[in-house]
Design an enzyme around this catalytic site. Structure first.
Site, PDB file in Angstrom:
ATOM      1  N   LYS A   1      -7.252  48.122 -23.257  1.00  0.00           N
ATOM      2  CA  LYS A   1      -8.232  49.192 -23.927  1.00  0.00           C
ATOM      3  C   LYS A   1      -9.847  48.933 -23.282  1.00  0.00           C
ATOM      4  O   LYS A   1      -9.125  47.883 -22.021  1.00  0.00           O
ATOM      5  CB  LYS A   1      -8.133  48.113 -25.628  1.00  0.00           C
TER       6      LYS A   1
ATOM      7  N   SER B   1      -9.847  51.817 -33.911  1.00  0.00           N
ATOM      8  CA  SER B   1     -10.231  51.585 -32.659  1.00  0.00           C
ATOM      9  C   SER B   1      -8.949  51.942 -31.494  1.00  0.00           C
ATOM     10  O   SER B   1      -8.752  52.261 -30.315  1.00  0.00           O
ATOM     11  CB  SER B   1     -11.573  51.030 -31.904  1.00  0.00           C
TER      12      SER B   1
ATOM     13  N   SER C   1      -8.471  46.733 -36.297  1.00  0.00           N
ATOM     14  CA  SER C   1      -8.100  47.611 -34.750  1.00  0.00           C
ATOM     15  C   SER C   1      -6.782  47.083 -34.253  1.00  0.00           C
ATOM     16  O   SER C   1      -6.606  47.700 -32.859  1.00  0.00           O
ATOM     17  CB  SER C   1      -8.729  47.799 -34.153  1.00  0.00           C
TER      18      SER C   1
END
Length: 552
Positions: A148, A226, A250
């Site tokens: 990420k 997210s 998330s």
């Protein structure tokens, strides 16, 4: 902070949650805000290298045990992390071949999926070509991973999909990334995410990017929270596994939405050092993987104390999570590794909706492998206590970004409102929120976990608030009606556990996945031409009001 003592135990004889001193955990819980506020700073100012000592459990020769042989494989991107690692160590698979297989899918399909912010193709190829086997190979040697874009990666753009960090290139890796690299993992790229980890992946001004890998032709269908870039990369077979962060769901939500197994650990299990912050008492790093074994391998590499993060100190030693996630047999029959009571909250299986039917079938399957299913009540004032969420998270979100708020409000793009709201919550509201968290933890201990060992959840948020662990896993499929017909939609379940119960959660899901196949199913490849896909996205922009309702 108080140290959480555990009793001596024989290896794997009992799950770690049975050894935790709950009173000391609550004392630590009460001290957490004060202890962590000293490190709640926007990460570019930090500059120390991470600790990368790997646990011996990762080098257990049985850790990656699998019956698979390279002759059984028709598509390398279908391999789980554990399977690929085993084949590489057995010299049946070359890392460069695995990397090339994933890069081919990235090149062909990421124009549709839009999961990657940055593809590190040349770097990944160089590392894979240099892989050499010897007598002491790192456990993840040659495995391509997706990271990420709020995790620091040395020498690589790390933007958090924000104007604030649009040119930021860290000089060191986040602790979690450093440990995965030390274990042999290859960073294939940085993943799309919600701006500063707020809502689903969008550009800073709200244009939707990443889609759900199961519905790529219908971008409006929510792919989760997210960490949707990391989830889509794994679900779309563009990486072996991935890591995300969770503040309000998330890791859990994208895993449920895209047929993955996601694990949010107990607060402190994994260092937050080198991760661009959102809420410093709520942020959790963790894996989004294909099954329980892969999630265990990832977490085993990432977890453990880190001198750079005081939240990781004074905790019980990380147990052998990979052993826990290995299906357990008694008299040749799959059964739960430890006696476990699964608590079912009121209304969890009520009705005839697709989710309710799948949940009932899931619980019946757990009962068939030896789990005990028990009804548990919600704690008193549940909605009130969990509703204090914003009173705590918003000031924590605002504080490390005050400099940027003073500099230029436009830097926050479509998610500005939630940062502004943090400026206007009073000190007494913040303190009330902290007291509500402490009271909520007490009541969860007494009311829920007085009657069960793990509990089903319909939302990840309460256990985010508390820092307790939770795991998401696939339990079936429903359908969603669109203009072009019905689409298969993954259905998932969430189990929450006591502090440091990652081993029990993994063991439960491993037993379930040993007797079901939902986690093995993959979405069809996208077929929509890229030009049409771009047109479908042209009007998909989140407004500030939508971000406010969806934000973490």
């Amino acid at each position: 902070m108080p140290e959480i003592l555990v009793a001596a135990e024989e290896p794997y004889a009992q799950p770690q949650d049975t050894t935790i001193d709950r009173r000391k955990f609550l004392l630590r819980f009460a001290a957490l805000t004060a202890a962590t506020s000293a490190v709640a700073t926007v990460a570019p100012r930090l500059a120390r290298a991470a600790t990368t000592t790997l646990p011996p459990e990762l080098f257990d020769p049985d850790a990656f045990a699998s019956d698979i042989a390279i002759g059984d494989v028709t598509d390398l991107t279908e391999l789980t992390l554990a399977e690929a690692a085993k084949l590489i160590k057995a010299r049946q698979l070359k890392s460069i071949d695995l990397v090339e297989a994933y890069l081919a899918r990235v090149s062909k399909f990421d124009g549709v999926y839009k999961a990657f912010n940055t593809v590190l193709a040349a770097e990944a190829r160089n590392i894979a070509n240099a892989v050499r086997l010897n007598g002491n190979n790192p456990p993840l040697l040659g495995i391509p991973l997706a990271i990420k874009d709020n995790y620091y990666t040395a020498g690589t753009l790390t933007t958090a999909n924000s104007y604030i960090f649009q040119s930021f290139v860290p000089t060191f890796d986040a602790t979690a990334v450093a440990r995965l690299k030390a274990a042999g993992g290859i960073v294939l790229g940085k993943m799309q995410m919600g701006p500063l980890a707020t809502t689903r992946a969008t550009t800073p001004d709200g244009i939707i990017t990443t889609v759900n890998a199961w519905t790529p032709n219908t971008p409006a269908i929510d792919p989760g929270g997210s960490s949707t870039g990391p989830a889509c990369a794994v679900a779309g077979r563009m990486a072996s596994s991935s890591i995300g962060t969770q503040t309000g769901g998330s890791i859990i939500a994208p895993s449920n939405a895209q047929n993955l197994t996601g694990l949010k650990p107990t607060m402190g299990r994994v260092s937050l050092y080198g991760i661009i912050p959102l809420t410093y008492t709520r942020d959790h790093p963790g894996p989004l993987a294909r099954d329980a074994k892969d999630a265990a391998i990832m977490l085993q590499a990432m977890a453990g104390p880190d001198d750079n993060d005081p939240r990781t100190h004074g905790l019980p030693k990380v147990p052998n999570l990979i052993k826990a996630a290995t299906p357990f047999k008694k008299k040749s029959k799959i059964t739960v590794r430890w006696p476990t009571r699964i608590g079912v909250l009121p209304g969890y299986t009520t009705g005839t909706t697709q989710s309710a039917v799948a949940r009932a079938q899931m619980l019946a399957t757990f009962a068939s492998v030896g789990a005990e299913i028990v009804d548990v009540p919600l704690p008193e004032e549940w909605d009130l206590l969990t509703g204090r969420f914003n009173d705590v998270r918003l000031p924590e979100r605002t504080e490390p970004f005050l400099e940027y708020l003073r500099q230029d409000l436009k830097l926050f793009g479509v998610s500005l409102n939630s940062w502004m709201q943090g400026l206007f919550l009073s000190g007494d509201e913040f303190l009330k929120g902290q007291r509500a968290k402490y009271l909520l933890a007490q009541r969860v201990f007494d009311t829920i976990f007085g009657a069960c060992d793990v509990v089903v959840q319909t939302s990840p948020v309460p256990f985010d608030i508390l820092g307790f662990p939770e795991i998401a896993f696939p339990i079936g499929f429903g359908t969603s009606s669109t203009q072009t017909g019905s689409l298969p939609i993954p259905l998932g379940a969430i189990f929450g556990g006591l502090p440091f119960s990652e081993d029990r959660l993994l063991a439960l899901v491993a037993a379930y996945q040993a007797v079901t196949d939902f986690h093995k199913l993959r979405p069809a490849d996208p077929v929509l031409p890229l030009a049409a896909r771009s047109a479908a996205l042209s009007d998909l922009r989140l407004t500030a009001e939508q971000v406010e309702t969806l934000t973490e």
